[in-house]
Design a protein around this motif. Structure first.
Motif, short mmCIF file in Angstrom:
data_model
loop_
_atom_site.label_atom_id
_atom_site.label_comp_id
_atom_site.label_asym_id
_atom_site.label_seq_id
_atom_site.Cartn_x
_atom_site.Cartn_y
_atom_site.Cartn_z
N ARG A 11 0.79 -1.12 0.24
CA ARG A 11 0.14 0.03 0.03
C ARG A 11 0.86 1.33 -0.05
O ARG A 11 0.40 2.33 -0.74
N ARG A 52 11.47 -3.38 3.91
CA ARG A 52 10.72 -3.58 4.85
C ARG A 52 10.12 -2.40 5.57
O ARG A 52 10.98 -1.29 5.75
N SER A 74 5.58 2.54 12.45
CA SER A 74 7.08 2.36 12.12
C SER A 74 7.99 3.52 12.77
O SER A 74 9.14 3.28 13.38
N GLN A 93 -3.97 5.09 5.57
CA GLN A 93 -4.57 5.15 7.00
C GLN A 93 -5.12 4.26 7.75
O GLN A 93 -5.87 3.31 7.14
N LEU A 161 -2.37 -3.01 14.20
CA LEU A 161 -2.80 -2.10 13.43
C LEU A 161 -4.30 -2.44 12.99
O LEU A 161 -4.55 -3.71 12.93
N SER A 163 -7.64 -1.45 10.35
CA SER A 163 -8.34 -0.74 9.47
C SER A 163 -9.90 -0.91 9.19
O SER A 163 -10.52 -0.22 9.83
N ILE A 182 -3.34 6.50 12.57
CA ILE A 182 -2.00 6.27 11.74
C ILE A 182 -2.12 6.72 10.53
O ILE A 182 -3.32 6.53 9.57
P1 ATP Z 1 5.89 -6.32 6.94
O1 ATP Z 1 4.95 -6.68 6.39
O2 ATP Z 1 7.15 -6.13 6.13
O3 ATP Z 1 6.22 -6.70 8.30
P2 ATP Z 1 3.90 -4.18 7.44
O4 ATP Z 1 3.20 -5.19 7.58
O5 ATP Z 1 4.20 -3.23 8.41
O6 ATP Z 1 5.54 -4.84 7.27
P3 ATP Z 1 2.46 -2.80 5.34
O7 ATP Z 1 1.43 -3.96 5.66
O8 ATP Z 1 2.95 -2.63 4.02
O9 ATP Z 1 3.98 -3.54 6.14
O10 ATP Z 1 2.06 -1.81 6.15
C1 ATP Z 1 2.91 -0.67 5.82
C2 ATP Z 1 2.10 0.40 6.60
O11 ATP Z 1 1.06 0.91 6.12
C3 ATP Z 1 2.17 0.25 7.84
O12 ATP Z 1 3.23 0.51 8.84
C4 ATP Z 1 0.95 1.20 8.55
O13 ATP Z 1 1.52 2.35 8.48
C5 ATP Z 1 0.10 1.08 7.18
N1 ATP Z 1 -0.87 0.02 7.43
C6 ATP Z 1 -0.71 -1.32 7.52
N2 ATP Z 1 -1.73 -1.99 7.40
C7 ATP Z 1 -2.86 -1.09 7.00
C8 ATP Z 1 -4.18 -1.23 6.67
N3 ATP Z 1 -4.71 -2.37 6.87
N4 ATP Z 1 -4.80 -0.32 6.32
C9 ATP Z 1 -3.94 0.84 5.82
N5 ATP Z 1 -2.89 1.31 6.26
C10 ATP Z 1 -2.02 0.12 6.85
#
Ligand code: ATP
Ligand code: MG
Length: 214
Positions: A11, A52, A74, A93, A161, A163, A182
């Motif tokens: 995302r 990452r 993060s 978000q 997290l 959503s 967030i």
């Molecule tokens: P990794 O999968 O490498 O452990 P991650 O799960 O944090 O990392 P992503 O799932 O791509 O990686 O999330 C990146 C960022 O996007 C998060 O740090 C958070 O700020 C935001 N995020 C995570 N989940 C959601 C969601 N379901 N909806 C909106 N934003 C999100």
């Protein structure tokens, strides 16, 4: 004097593309379909690196990248050292919340002054939140699939997290407290901002314009 931009797959990458486009930057290849980690752009002096999500602040802090896009989650866990944070990009978000098994009495556990066992990847956010509430916690650090911890009895609650809430629901968990909202932030290496001001400023300004903050 080339520019390196750190992004994470998924995302953040998807939602940053339109902002890059506003700065006249397009990535030549689709990273989702590639195993490469470094991607050239249409600008000969600009490249994108994919790391990452939790490593974006680290790359920017130590100059592995000049700028990056990082979730506030993060960023808080990282601490923000060496980072200039000029813009809330209002992308990716979600929120950080406390969730428990549907049959767990969270209110009672919090009121009794006992200890709550928390499993989370977000230990800094969780520690701060429960300290302010005056609730003693035992923290178990995890790196993913937090939902499993209460289901296996390893923890009373998770801090994760959320959503839409559909992952919690699918695992019989309920959101009992919202800790913070967030979104993702633009982060810039403080030294690079001074040394590469001329090249970075227009990119930061274009991002600001694209989100209506110019
Ligand atoms: P990794 O999968 O490498 O452990 P991650 O799960 O944090 O990392 P992503 O799932 O791509 O990686 O999330 C990146 C960022 O996007 C998060 O740090 C958070 O700020 C935001 N995020 C995570 N989940 C959601 C969601 N379901 N909806 C909106 N934003 C999100
Ligand atoms: Mg994820």
């Amino acid at each position: 004097m080339s520019i390196t931009i750190a992004l994470s797959k998924g995302r953040i990458y998807e939602e940053t593309l339109p902002l890059l486009a506003a700065a006249g930057i397009t990535v030549a290849e689709d990273p989702e379909k590639s195993r490469k980690l470094i991607f050239p752009t249409n600008q000969p002096d600009v490249r994108v690196v994919l790391v990452r999500a939790s490593d974006v602040p680290v790359y920017v802090q130590y100059g592995g990248a000049d700028l990056g896009v990082s979730g506030l989650d993060s960023l808080i866990e990282h601490g923000g050292q060496g980072l200039y944070q000029p813009l809330d990009l209002q992308i990716a978000q979600c929120r950080v919340s406390v969730a428990v098994r549907a049959d767990f009495d969270y209110e009672a556990a919090v009121q009794q002054g006992g200890r709550l066992k928390i499993a989370t990847k977000y230990t800094t956010i969780a520690r701060e939140f429960f300290a302010q509430k005056g609730v003693h916690v035992d923290m178990v650090k995890l790196y993913g699939s937090m939902e499993l911890a209460p289901l296996t009895g390893m923890a009373d609650a998770i801090v994760d997290l959320v959503s839409t809430g559909s992952t919690l629901k699918a695992n019989n968990l309920v959101e009992v407290e919202r800790i913070m909202d967030i979104s993702s932030r633009l982060v810039v290496n403080q030294a690079a901002l001074k040394l590469k001001q001329q090249r970075l400023r227009p990119i930061i300004d274009a991002f600001a314009g694209a989100i209506g903050k110019d």
